[in-house]
Structures are given as structure tokens and as C-alpha cells.
Scaffold this motif. Structure first.
Motif, short mmCIF file in Angstrom:
data_model
loop_
_atom_site.label_atom_id
_atom_site.label_comp_id
_atom_site.label_asym_id
_atom_site.label_seq_id
_atom_site.Cartn_x
_atom_site.Cartn_y
_atom_site.Cartn_z
N ARG A 290 -0.87 -8.67 -8.81
CA ARG A 290 -1.14 -10.02 -9.29
C ARG A 290 -0.96 -10.11 -10.81
O ARG A 290 -0.55 -11.16 -11.33
N ARG A 291 -1.25 -9.04 -11.50
CA ARG A 291 -0.99 -9.03 -12.94
C ARG A 291 0.50 -8.96 -13.23
O ARG A 291 1.02 -9.62 -14.14
N LEU B 204 3.38 -1.81 -0.75
CA LEU B 204 2.96 -2.99 0.00
C LEU B 204 1.87 -3.76 -0.74
O LEU B 204 1.85 -4.99 -0.71
N GLY B 205 0.98 -3.05 -1.40
CA GLY B 205 -0.06 -3.74 -2.16
C GLY B 205 0.50 -4.55 -3.31
O GLY B 205 0.16 -5.73 -3.48
N MET B 206 1.38 -3.96 -4.11
CA MET B 206 1.95 -4.68 -5.26
C MET B 206 2.90 -5.77 -4.81
O MET B 206 2.85 -6.91 -5.32
N ALA B 207 3.80 -5.46 -3.87
CA ALA B 207 4.75 -6.48 -3.41
C ALA B 207 4.05 -7.63 -2.69
O ALA B 207 4.43 -8.79 -2.85
N GLY B 208 3.02 -7.32 -1.92
CA GLY B 208 2.29 -8.39 -1.25
C GLY B 208 1.62 -9.33 -2.22
O GLY B 208 1.60 -10.55 -2.01
N VAL C 158 1.79 -14.77 -4.89
CA VAL C 158 1.80 -15.65 -6.06
C VAL C 158 3.03 -16.54 -6.06
O VAL C 158 2.94 -17.75 -6.33
N HIS C 159 4.19 -15.98 -5.74
CA HIS C 159 5.46 -16.72 -5.84
C HIS C 159 6.03 -17.08 -4.47
O HIS C 159 7.18 -17.53 -4.41
N GLY C 160 5.28 -16.86 -3.41
CA GLY C 160 5.84 -17.08 -2.08
C GLY C 160 6.29 -18.50 -1.83
O GLY C 160 7.33 -18.74 -1.19
N HIS C 161 5.54 -19.48 -2.31
CA HIS C 161 5.91 -20.88 -2.08
C HIS C 161 7.25 -21.20 -2.74
O HIS C 161 8.13 -21.83 -2.13
N ASP C 162 7.44 -20.76 -3.98
CA ASP C 162 8.70 -21.03 -4.68
C ASP C 162 9.86 -20.29 -4.03
O ASP C 162 10.96 -20.83 -3.91
#
Length: 578
Positions: A102-103, A156-160, A165-169
Motif C-alpha cells: 500500500r505504501r 502476493l501480499g505486495m501485488a495484492g 489501490v489501483h484496481g478500479h483504474d
């Protein structure tokens, strides 16, 4: 580049955190129960094997013939593999890397990708070093698993987190690249969130069933714990081991609620329709299993459907709320329900696959649920529940276009449950105006002067301020007027006329001031006199001072009621010719 290096260091520190937790548990048993006797490298290998097993790595075990006497199981003398992951340890790695992701999501896309890759690579290096240091002739972890699986958990933790955060875009960008119309994008987005919500809801039901089972059979769990004969420190360590195995128990409970159930050893079956348990390891967590199935247990199959109905209602009243300009069609509900059911079934199947493995030698080499059956039944039950919830959850302008809907509840503000599952206010739902965006009511202007009726009305008139009172014109007295006439006859300057008799050279408009605080009207101010009027006033003052100086001498007093000005007038009258 610096972000990637920093993430690599952070990922290595995260791996060290999990290792320290496992090492502390082993160190406590070694110090309090064994008095720090024996081989210290053995304690490190135990901690390393526990950490790797918590990330899904296989551990090869070859105990030899002495283990048959110690354990009492003939198959213990043969080589076997421990592959049932203690995912509670792996969740620590996953959660800490989620926070890091997320950071990283705030960085540019290239920097984010580099940091994620370097973080996973650092975890892989740590895993390979830990697996290499834990190699032994009796117990040896798989080195390929030791390098790949911890790195995969971190990735998987970082990519998820970045996708969250950016999934909608990104979804909108993919839809544009594939020329997918907006009318198809709305049900696809609803299917993704409904599928995630349905899978989480079923796992929550599994956790609830495990907790209820332990509560009802708490006595059996205590008897099983006493049969192990562990020390107080061993009880604490055993409790930590149960926490590490808790994710496995939750998935098993969800599989039992869906219907297929699970097995502990070859030939066993535990499901709502029947239980054939057989011998099981002496683990207090397994005391939650009822050895005999009751007829009422078949009712629990309805629980996943009810959870899916709730998720469907939330999705219908947020993502698929619709509007009068863009209503929701029946095919959108069908796509969202079917897609959500398929996605939820796939996620539950993956969870069941991760919760399956070998828990020991012999018949314990096969434990856990059947991933294919869990995925199939989960997709069917959740899909049906989502369809019911979406059809029944429509109301008002969000009803089906020319179709049918049964309104259950009115639209309300987003709740914690909605935020948790990602069901915020839909794109078509009207947004509530902000506090500073609300319409401002017009205020009527105050009158410049209050009428007499306002002063005598029911509300008392406001008192004007001290500097806002009207200045009255003072009329000159009769004596002053007569003195001015006498002064003119003797060649003295004439008495000044009152200020009101002087006409201003230029008419000045009255100034009116209105205060919104005390709401008091200011009276009109008369224009000032010109310079000639001011000179007349100074002459009048000099005449008054001269009259005061001509007082009667030698103690003589004027007649009663007479003033020096009157005597002067009489003397002038005597000298005048008759």
C-alpha cells in the motif's frame, strides 16, 4: 531504484520477524523444559522447519526404526513428507508485505514494479538460506520450495495491495483497451466484488462453526491436552501451534458448511451428512469435530446461501443501484450473480487446495477437503444466493428496467460492512452534498429607518447607539435676538442666524448605515453650515462676553427683572428724536 533497495531490506526484515517468533517458541521449550541441554543447532532447525512449513514448503522426514517405538506407529519408521502448511505463520509475512504494498502504490508504476520484484527476491534469498541451514539426514526441507514459496507469499501480499489501490483504474483501462462498453463494465465490477464478498462470508461462517464446536466440546479439548502431559511452557507453545493451524481449521469448517466436508486420513469423511472419523492426532483443535453427525447438521448448508444473499443485497443497493437515466437490466444481474459465484467458488477451491496435505505418516498422508468439490458446490450455492439477493434487493429508481423487483430496504449511508466488502455508494447513486456545498438561503436586507408602527409593535424598537443619535438644532433665545438688533444700530456685527436658516451651498445626501450585528438604523445627519455661518456664531459669542463686562458699578443693581441689555435699549430710545 532506491525504493527497490529499501523494499528489499524491509522484506528481509519481515522474514526475520517470522523466524524470530518461531525461534522464541522453540527457545522457551528448550530453556524451561530441557535446561538448555542438547544440541543448539537442533533448536534452530526446528524453528527453521516451522517457518518454512508455515509458508507451504514440504519437509521430508526419515525417523528410522527408533521412531516406531517412540511413537507407536509402524509407518513412522518409513520416510514421509509433511506438507500441511501452518499458514498462520505465513499470514504474518503476507500481512506485513500487504502494508508495504500500500505504501509502494503511491510511487510511479515502474518504481513500484521494481520494488515489488526486489522485495520478493530478497525473501527468496532468505528462504533459500534458511532451508540450506536446516538440512539434516532425518529432517530436510525442500530447497526449491524454501526459495519460491516464501517469495510467492511476499509477492502476493505486495501485488495484492497495489491492485487494491489501483484496481478500479486498471479495470477501466483494460476495458478501454478491449473496447468493452460501459454497460458491460458495471456488472463485471459487481461480479468481482460480489465474488470476493461471498468467499469472505463463507470463510467467516467456517470460523464461526469452529468456535462454536470448541465451545461445545471444550471439556474434550482439555482432556486431550492433559493426555499429552506437557509442561506449562509446553502448553503455551502448543497454543501457538494451534494458532498457526487456525487458518487450516477455518477452511475445513467452510468446506464442512458448504457440504463436501473434509477428511483426516485415508478412508475418513467428515461432513454434515455423515461422519466417519477414525483415529486422529491428539490435537486440541480437532476436538471441535463431532464424531457423530446429527440430522439437524444438514441445515448448515443453508448458511453459505444466506451469506451470499446478504452480499447480493449489498451489491444490488450500491454497485447495481441504477438510476432513472440508467436503469439496471436483468442480464446485468445475471452476469454479476454468475460471475460472482464462479469467482467465489474458484477462491474457495484455492483455499481448500492450500488446506490439503500430509499431516503425518501412513493414512495421515491425505488430509483436508477435496478442492474440486468445494469449488463446484461453493460456486453453485454462492451464485444462487447472489442472484436471490440482487433480485430481491432492488428498490425505487434502481428497480429492473421494465422488469420486477421486491424492495427490501431503503438506501442508507455506507456502513462498516459495506466498506469492508468494498460496496460503497454506486456510480449512479446520487451523492449527498457536502456541508459547505449546501444551498445558502437569502437574507432580507434591513430597512434604513424603522417606521413608527415598528416602534409601537409587539417587538420593542432597538435603541440607537450614542454616536448615532440625531443632533437637534437649538433656537436662540429672545434676549439674544434683541441684543443682535442693538448691535446692528451701533455698527456692531449682526447676530448670527440659527444654523437651520443657512442654506448649504451644495445639497448633501444623508448617509445611512445598517449594521447586521445590532440591526440598528442610523439617523440622517444634517450637512454642516458654511464658513459665513461659523463667523456669525463667533461674533455672537463676543457680544455675550461684552455684555457680561458692563455690569453696574458702585454696587448699583439694575431694576428688578432688567438686564444690562434692556438698559442699553432704554438709553438709546431717550436719545432718539421725537
Amino acid at each position: 531504484m532506491w525504493a527497490g533497495i529499501g523494499q528489499a531490506v524491509e522484506s528481509a526484515a519481515i522474514a526475520a520477524v517470522g523466524l524470530v517468533v518461531c525461534a522464541l517458541a522453540v527457545l522457551a521449550v528448550w530453556g524451561f523444559d530441557q535446561g538448555f541441554g542438547g544440541d543448539p543447532l537442533l533448536q534452530w532447525r526446528l524453528a527453521a522447519d516451522a517457518w518454512l512449513l508455515g509458508h507451504g514448503a514440504d519437509i521430508g522426514v526419515s525417523l528410522g526404526r527408533d521412531a516406531v517405538v517412540a511413537i507407536g506407529i509402524e509407518e513412522a519408521g518409513r520416510s514421509f513428507v509433511l506438507s500441511l502448511g501452518a499458514w498462520g505463520i505465513g499470514l504474518i509475512t503476507f500481512w506485513l508485505h500487504w502494508r508495504s504494498g500500500r505504501r509502494l502504490a503511491s510511487l510511479p508504476l515502474i518504481d513500484t514494479a521494481v520494488a515489488v520484484v526486489l522485495g520478493a527476491a530478497a525473501t527468496a534469498v532468505i528462504g533459500l538460506l534458511v532451508g540450506s541451514s536446516a538440512q539434516h539426514s532425518s529432517v530436510a526441507p525442500n530447497l526449491a520450495h524454501a526459495a519460491i514459496l516464501p517469495a510467492l507469499v511476499a509477492l502476493l501480499g505486495m501485488a495484492g495491495a497495489v491492485v487494491a489501490v489501483h484496481g478500479h483504474d486498471w479495470l477501466a483501462a483494460i476495458a478501454r483497451s478491449l473496447t468493452i462498453e460501459d454497460q458491460w463494465l458495471r456488472p463485471i465490477r459487481a461480479a468481482i466484488r460480489a465474488g470476493l464478498g461471498g468467499a469472505i462470508g463463507v470463510l467467516g461462517i467456517g470460523a464461526l462453526l469452529v468456535a462454536v464446536g470448541l465451545f461445545l466440546r471444550f471439556t474434550d479439548a482439555l482432556l486431550m491436552l492433559e493426555s499429552l502431559g506437557v509442561t506449562p511452557v509446553g502448553v503455551v507453545v502448543l497454543f501457538l501451534l494451534q494458532l498457526a493451524l487456525a487458518p487450516i481449521a477455518v477452511v475445513w469448517g467452510a468446506s464442512w458448511a458448504i457440504g463436501p466436508g473434509f477428511m483426516i486420513g485415508t478412508g475418513s469423511s467428515i461432513s454434515p451428512l455423515g461422519t466417519d472419523l477414525g483415529p486422529v492426532p491428539a490435537m486440541p483443535l480437532l476436538a471441535a469435530i463431532d464424531p457423530s453427525a446429527q440430522p439437524w447438521m444438514a441445515v448448515v448448508v443453508v448458511l453459505p446461501v444466506l451469506a451470499a444473499v446478504l452480499v447480493g443485497v449489498l451489491a444490488r443497493q450500491s454497485l447495481l443501484a441504477g438510476s432513472e437515466a440508467r436503469p439496471v437490466h436483468w442480464w446485468e444481474l445475471a452476469i454479476a450473480a454468475v460471475g460472482g459465484g464462479v469467482l467465489a467458488g474458484a477462491l474457495l477451491g484455492i483455499a481448500a487446495m492450500l488446506a490439503t496435505g500430509a499431516a503425518g505418516p501412513g493414512r495421515l498422508g491425505t488430509t483436508g477437503p477435496d478442492a474440486v468439490l468445494v469449488a463446484a458446490w461453493g460456486a453453485l450455492e454462492i451464485g444462487v444466493g447472489l442472484l436471490i439477493g440482487m433480485v430481491a434487493g432492488g428498490r425505487g429508481a434502481g428497480a429492473l428496467a421494465g422488469g420486477f423487483a421486491v424492495p427490501l430496504a431503503a438506501e442508507r449511508e455506507g456502513s462498516t460492512i459495506r466498506d469492508f466488502f468494498g460496496f460503497g455508494r454506486g456510480d449512479d447513486a446520487p451523492a449527498e452534498p457536502a456541508v459547505d456545498e449546501q444551498e445558502t438561503a437569502a437574507i432580507e436586507p434591513l430597512a434604513a429607518e424603522r417606521t413608527t408602527g415598528d416602534a409601537t409593535g409587539s417587538r420593542p424598537a432597538a435603541q440607537p447607539a450614542a454616536d448615532e443619535l440625531e443632533t437637534a438644532v437649538i433656537e436662540p433665545s429672545g434676549e439674544a435676538t434683541e441684543s443682535a438688533r442693538v448691535g446692528e444700530q451701533h455698527g456692531e456685527p449682526a447676530m448670527p442666524q440659527p444654523a437651520e436658516a443657512t442654506q448649504p451651498v451644495e445639497a448633501t445626501q444623508p448617509v445611512v448605515s445598517v449594521s447586521t450585528e445590532d440591526q440598528t438604523g442610523t439617523q440622517a445627519v444634517e450637512p454642516l453650515a458654511d464658513e459665513e455661518t461659523l463667523a456669525d456664531e463667533e461674533t455672537l459669542a463676543d457680544v455675550d462676553r461684552g455684555a457680561d463686562d458692563e455690569a453696574p458699578a458702585d454696587g448699583a443693581t439694575p431694576a428688578d427683572g432688567a438686564t444690562p441689555a434692556d438698559e442699553e435699549i432704554d438709553a438709546e430710545a431717550d436719545r432718539s428724536p421725537r
